[in-house]
Design a protein around this motif. Structure first.
Motif, mmCIF file in Angstrom:
data_model
loop_
_atom_site.group_PDB
_atom_site.id
_atom_site.type_symbol
_atom_site.label_atom_id
_atom_site.label_comp_id
_atom_site.label_asym_id
_atom_site.label_seq_id
_atom_site.Cartn_x
_atom_site.Cartn_y
_atom_site.Cartn_z
ATOM 1 N N ASP A 1 -4.015 0.569 -4.875
ATOM 2 C CA ASP A 1 -3.338 -0.657 -4.477
ATOM 3 C C ASP A 1 -3.113 -1.608 -5.654
ATOM 4 O O ASP A 1 -2.053 -2.259 -5.753
ATOM 5 C CB ASP A 1 -4.135 -1.371 -3.384
ATOM 6 C CG ASP A 1 -4.068 -0.632 -2.057
ATOM 7 O OD1 ASP A 1 -3.294 0.338 -1.965
ATOM 8 O OD2 ASP A 1 -4.807 -1.016 -1.130
ATOM 9 N N ASP A 2 -4.072 -1.693 -6.572
ATOM 10 C CA ASP A 2 -3.921 -2.582 -7.731
ATOM 11 C C ASP A 2 -2.755 -2.149 -8.607
ATOM 12 O O ASP A 2 -1.987 -2.984 -9.100
ATOM 13 C CB ASP A 2 -5.208 -2.615 -8.556
ATOM 14 C CG ASP A 2 -6.315 -3.406 -7.877
ATOM 15 O OD1 ASP A 2 -6.009 -4.118 -6.894
ATOM 16 O OD2 ASP A 2 -7.474 -3.305 -8.316
ATOM 17 N N LEU B 1 -0.163 -0.375 -7.614
ATOM 18 C CA LEU B 1 1.066 -0.593 -6.862
ATOM 19 C C LEU B 1 1.474 -2.071 -6.911
ATOM 20 O O LEU B 1 2.662 -2.398 -7.039
ATOM 21 C CB LEU B 1 0.868 -0.152 -5.410
ATOM 22 C CG LEU B 1 2.121 -0.134 -4.534
ATOM 23 C CD1 LEU B 1 3.174 0.807 -5.120
ATOM 24 C CD2 LEU B 1 1.764 0.286 -3.110
ATOM 25 N N LYS B 2 0.474 -2.943 -6.862
ATOM 26 C CA LYS B 2 0.759 -4.376 -6.949
ATOM 27 C C LYS B 2 1.371 -4.714 -8.310
ATOM 28 O O LYS B 2 2.286 -5.547 -8.409
ATOM 29 C CB LYS B 2 -0.520 -5.180 -6.720
ATOM 30 C CG LYS B 2 -0.296 -6.686 -6.671
ATOM 31 C CD LYS B 2 -1.580 -7.425 -6.304
ATOM 32 C CE LYS B 2 -1.331 -8.919 -6.210
ATOM 33 N NZ LYS B 2 -2.561 -9.659 -5.811
ATOM 34 N N THR C 1 0.858 -1.182 0.000
ATOM 35 C CA THR C 1 0.000 0.000 0.000
ATOM 36 C C THR C 1 0.897 1.235 0.000
ATOM 37 O O THR C 1 2.095 1.163 0.301
ATOM 38 C CB THR C 1 -0.911 0.036 1.242
ATOM 39 O OG1 THR C 1 -0.098 0.270 2.403
ATOM 40 C CG2 THR C 1 -1.678 -1.277 1.407
ATOM 41 N N CYS C 2 0.289 2.371 -0.301
ATOM 42 C CA CYS C 2 1.049 3.623 -0.319
ATOM 43 C C CYS C 2 1.466 4.060 1.076
ATOM 44 O O CYS C 2 2.272 4.991 1.227
ATOM 45 C CB CYS C 2 0.242 4.720 -1.012
ATOM 46 S SG CYS C 2 0.140 4.499 -2.804
#
Length: 520
Positions: free
Chosen positions: A236-237, A239-240, A211-212
């Motif tokens: 989040d998607d 970042l993943k 997460t950020c």
């Protein structure tokens, strides 16, 4: 001697004058100086032999002291050293710094000659490392007696200055292979990050949260060029997805999960990554002459557990391989592949026989036949395993040879590529092909198991590959004997160790230092 002006009124007065004063240099004065058995002035020229060759080709004319343009271009080249994975502090650094900062004073002919020769020495040193690398890769055996040097740097430099293309020298002669270019690009990216005002020591990534809110993770993703800023805010998607990309950079399973193995790789200092990339660049340079002088060159890199076949700058075959585990490492060497053995016997190395097989046979002698082994005495005759007192045998008291018969269950598979080294290792097939699907393929006792062994063998045999195909079509016959087919022409084989390396698509990756050879 060269005098460096530092402080005070004298410095201000002199710096207000010309960049530097100089006594007039002529070809005769340079020639007379270089022909002396010991150079006056205690001048240190690591590349003195090449310096002399250069001036002989250049008719002993001064190249730098009387030519502002050439000197400026030389300084510009040397300023690129870090981006090229080189170290400019090795290139007559003190003299070069005096020219860069306009503090050089040349009061005598000897001063001018010394400065001229030091600039030439620096240029030749730089070009030599640009073409051939600044270090010889570690190898325990060099069966080709290979040393790069397909172009004389001294004569190349003289010709470039005479023909007026010194300013294009890097463009004309720097390595152009895709792997080199990609590695250089990744090095440049990390150097730019290192010089960015946002770059600073950051606490390590320790939380698995993708997460950020995981600020150390964001910083590391920015550091490797996957974010435009260390304070980017992403869903989040997204970042993943970035995490999957960085997992590929470290040759890890790209599933977007932040595991300890990825944290460990992310926490390696950027300075170490820069050194790994510089080492890879210099390896590309070192092997460049060999690639240009041979139709094909086979390059195995241990940490990446991959094999690349080069045709000049192009990768024409890539294969995953299995290499030695940490306790039984694959040795590093240079040799040439000499023959293909179809349906090879496997003569079990003494260490494997005594450590692994004798205890198994002592428990159950039937395991000899079950695994297609034969026990041979000193005369090469087969001995019934039931006639041997296995429990009485020890490491130093084992007067037999264990040989595995040919067939698909043979540990070497159905093909072995032979080459001479003092180590008794091979490139070979394997019945355990499932291991090629793993990420860290360090499982063997030192030999190299090759996934694409048949295409590689075809290249070794080239014009005689039909002989191999005919034997393969017949299949493994009862009591099949090994068949040896000489290589059409011997192909150089390099087994090297780089923790940063590329694949056939020139994707740069970082790999574990499985044998703990890197010292940064």
């Amino acid at each position: 001697m060269i005098k460096y002006i530092k402080t005070g009124l004298l410095a201000a007065s002199l710096l207000a004058q010309a960049f530097f004063t100089q006594a007039q240099l002529t070809p005769a004065t340079i020639r007379e100086y270089l022909l002396q058995p010991v150079l006056p002035g205690h001048i240190a020229l690591p590349y003195l032999r090449q310096v002399k060759i250069f001036y002989d080709c250049y008719q002993y004319r001064p190249a730098w002291i009387n030519d502002d343009s050439a000197r400026t271009q030389l300084l510009a080249y040397l300023s690129q050293s870090a981006a090229l994975g080189l170290n400019d502090s090795l290139y007559q650094y003190t003299t070069l710094q005096s020219f860069r900062h306009s503090t050089t004073q040349l009061f005598t002919v000897t001063d001018s000659i010394m400065a001229e020769l030091q600039l030439t020495d620096a240029c030749i040193h730089f070009l030599d490392e640009l073409l051939y690398g600044n270090a010889t890769p570690e190898t325990g055996y060099n069966g080709l007696d290979y040393t790069p040097g397909c172009i004389s740097v001294a004569t190349l430099l003289a010709a470039a200055l005479q023909e007026g293309n010194f300013g294009s020298l890097l463009q004309l002669y720097e390595n152009t292979s895709p792997g080199y270019i990609a590695t250089k690009s990744r090095l440049g990216q990390l150097l730019r990050i290192q010089q960015d005002s946002s770059f600073h020591s950051q606490r390590p990534v320790s939380s698995p949260a993708v997460t950020c809110a995981n600020k150390p993770l964001l910083y590391k993703l920015w550091q490797y060029g996957y974010l435009t800023s260390p304070i980017d805010s992403l869903p989040d998607d997204s970042l993943k997805q970035k995490l999957k990309e960085v997992q590929q950079l470290f040759s890890l399973q790209a599933d977007g999960i932040l595991r300890p193995n990825l944290m460990k790789e992310l926490n390696v200092p950027v300075e170490v990554r820069i050194q790994q990339l510089a080492k890879a660049l210099n390896t590309f340079r070192w092997m460049n002459c060999l690639r240009q002088q041979n139709k094909w060159v086979v390059v195995v890199n241990i940490p990446s557990a991959n094999l690349l076949v080069y045709e000049c700058d192009t990768v024409v075959l890539e294969s995953r391989i299995v290499v030695g585990k940490k306790s039984t490492p694959t040795p590093l060497f240079i040799t040439s592949i000499s023959e293909v053995v179809m349906y090879p016997y496997w003569t079990v190395p003494h260490s494997i026989a005594t450590r692994e097989l004798i205890p198994m046979f002592a428990l159950n002698p039937r395991m000899v036949a079950a695994n297609n082994f034969s026990i041979l005495n000193d005369h090469g005759n087969i001995v019934p395993p039931t006639s041997i007192n296995w429990k009485a045998l020890k490491g130093k008291n084992f007067p037999y040879t264990i040989r595995q018969s040919t067939g698909c269950d043979n540990a070497l598979g159905i093909i072995k590529l032979n080459f001479y080294t003092p180590y008794g290792v091979y490139l070979h097939d394997t019945p355990w092909k499932i291991l090629f699907n793993t990420y860290n393929r360090y499982y063997s006792h030192g030999c190299m198991r090759v996934e694409k062994i048949i295409p590689l063998a075809h290249m070794v045999l080239e014009g005689n590959a039909i002989a191999m195909d005919t034997i393969l079509q017949k299949g493994n016959l009862l009591h099949q004997q090994p068949v040896t087919i000489p290589a059409t022409s011997k192909i150089p084989l390099l087994v090297l160790y780089n923790t940063s390396w590329v694949d056939s698509a020139a994707h740069v990756r970082f790999y574990p230092d499985v044998y703990q050879k890197q010292r940064y």
